[in-house]
Design a protein around this motif. Sequence first.
Motif, PDB file in Angstrom:
ATOM      1  N   ALA A 165       0.910  -1.213   0.135  1.00 22.30           N
ATOM      2  CA  ALA A 165      -0.054  -0.208   0.165  1.00 22.30           C
ATOM      3  C   ALA A 165       0.929   1.156  -0.119  1.00 22.30           C
ATOM      4  O   ALA A 165       0.817   2.297  -0.622  1.00 22.30           O
ATOM      5  CB  ALA A 165      -0.916  -0.038   1.279  1.00 22.30           C
ATOM      6  N   PHE A 166       1.787   1.300   0.965  1.00 22.10           N
ATOM      7  CA  PHE A 166       2.727   2.299   0.880  1.00 22.10           C
ATOM      8  C   PHE A 166       3.440   2.418  -0.465  1.00 22.10           C
ATOM      9  O   PHE A 166       3.805   3.580  -1.195  1.00 22.10           O
ATOM     10  CB  PHE A 166       3.829   2.293   2.127  1.00 22.10           C
ATOM     11  N   GLU A 171       4.776   5.575  -5.064  1.00 17.58           N
ATOM     12  CA  GLU A 171       5.168   5.608  -6.604  1.00 17.58           C
ATOM     13  C   GLU A 171       4.091   6.608  -7.296  1.00 17.58           C
ATOM     14  O   GLU A 171       4.382   7.199  -8.268  1.00 17.58           O
ATOM     15  CB  GLU A 171       4.972   4.226  -7.085  1.00 17.58           C
ATOM     16  N   ASP A 172       2.799   6.432  -6.726  1.00 18.66           N
ATOM     17  CA  ASP A 172       2.242   7.720  -7.504  1.00 18.66           C
ATOM     18  C   ASP A 172       2.345   9.027  -7.105  1.00 18.66           C
ATOM     19  O   ASP A 172       2.302   9.817  -7.836  1.00 18.66           O
ATOM     20  CB  ASP A 172       0.511   7.350  -7.062  1.00 18.66           C
ATOM     21  N   TYR A 173       2.735   9.334  -5.849  1.00 16.81           N
ATOM     22  CA  TYR A 173       3.074  10.750  -5.406  1.00 16.81           C
ATOM     23  C   TYR A 173       4.164  11.302  -6.098  1.00 16.81           C
ATOM     24  O   TYR A 173       4.434  12.292  -6.532  1.00 16.81           O
ATOM     25  CB  TYR A 173       3.171  10.731  -3.981  1.00 16.81           C
ATOM     26  N   PRO A 177      10.024   4.663  -9.398  1.00 15.38           N
ATOM     27  CA  PRO A 177       9.831   3.385  -8.522  1.00 15.38           C
ATOM     28  C   PRO A 177      10.291   3.284  -7.217  1.00 15.38           C
ATOM     29  O   PRO A 177      11.349   4.053  -6.854  1.00 15.38           O
ATOM     30  CB  PRO A 177      10.731   2.282  -9.714  1.00 15.38           C
ATOM     31  N   VAL A 178       9.676   2.476  -6.569  1.00 18.70           N
ATOM     32  CA  VAL A 178       9.974   2.490  -5.269  1.00 18.70           C
ATOM     33  C   VAL A 178      10.287   0.945  -4.728  1.00 18.70           C
ATOM     34  O   VAL A 178       9.221   0.209  -4.856  1.00 18.70           O
ATOM     35  CB  VAL A 178       8.814   3.117  -4.258  1.00 18.70           C
ATOM     36  N   ASP A 179      11.349   0.577  -4.041  1.00 13.80           N
ATOM     37  CA  ASP A 179      11.802  -0.532  -3.913  1.00 13.80           C
ATOM     38  C   ASP A 179      10.862  -1.389  -2.734  1.00 13.80           C
ATOM     39  O   ASP A 179      10.856  -0.680  -1.613  1.00 13.80           O
ATOM     40  CB  ASP A 179      13.047  -0.877  -3.461  1.00 13.80           C
ATOM     41  N   LEU A 180      10.101  -2.267  -3.004  1.00 11.00           N
ATOM     42  CA  LEU A 180       9.262  -3.021  -2.147  1.00 11.00           C
ATOM     43  C   LEU A 180       9.816  -3.502  -0.901  1.00 11.00           C
ATOM     44  O   LEU A 180       9.506  -3.362   0.282  1.00 11.00           O
ATOM     45  CB  LEU A 180       8.407  -4.169  -2.676  1.00 11.00           C
TER      46      LEU A 180
END
Length: 221
Positions: A165-166, A171-173, A177-180
């Motif tokens: 969820a975060f 990634e939208d904001y 790409p954001v590493d899970l």
Amino acid sequence: MTVHDIARQLPEIAALRDHCRSMAMLEAVLSPEWSDRYYSFDAQWSETEAMASMRNGSGDEYSIVFSAAGAYVRGFAHESPMSPYAEDGPWPGVLDDVPDVFQSCVEEPAFSDEGGMPVVTACMWREAGDDHWKAGTIDFPEATTGDPDGAAYLFSLLTDRSAEAFQRWAEDYYEVPVDLEAVRHVLSSHPLTEGVVHALNPEITLADLAGDITGIGYPLG
């Protein structure tokens, strides 16, 4: 969904505090500029209190005060039909049942406008000895959105506390790409490492975050 539904989904106080602190740490890594961040955490908001906060830059916000007494949650959705500016004061029931131990939060100038009116559409609290979160007795207005007090929107990452969820939100904001796995590491309150910081933002180092780590009170290991 209303504040009553959110109250049933929040974790106990310590877990909520850890989650808020971790979200603030993730944002400190992703966004070195504090003014660009949504989620913040001040471990020394006062001599006896810590505070988690959210502000979206468009008028929506929340504040969570953690103290020895428990935790107090205030949310404000500026387009809510329950806005105090629509009713010339907080919507009936939102603050009426707040216990005395949290009255200083209700009256806190930082949570009020220039005229001293509390800026709030949703409120929850949990005293240290309670086994669940509470909210006031409220006659909610009918709303086509199904979110009359804005609680579902404001507290979405407090009810869905998953790394996924975060990641979706970040990634939208931030539009990167954001590493899970790095997100999962921080949401688990594991100490930061150079590898985790680099995975989230290769343009900063662990040393660059020293002030944020101290201010947020994130564990150093």
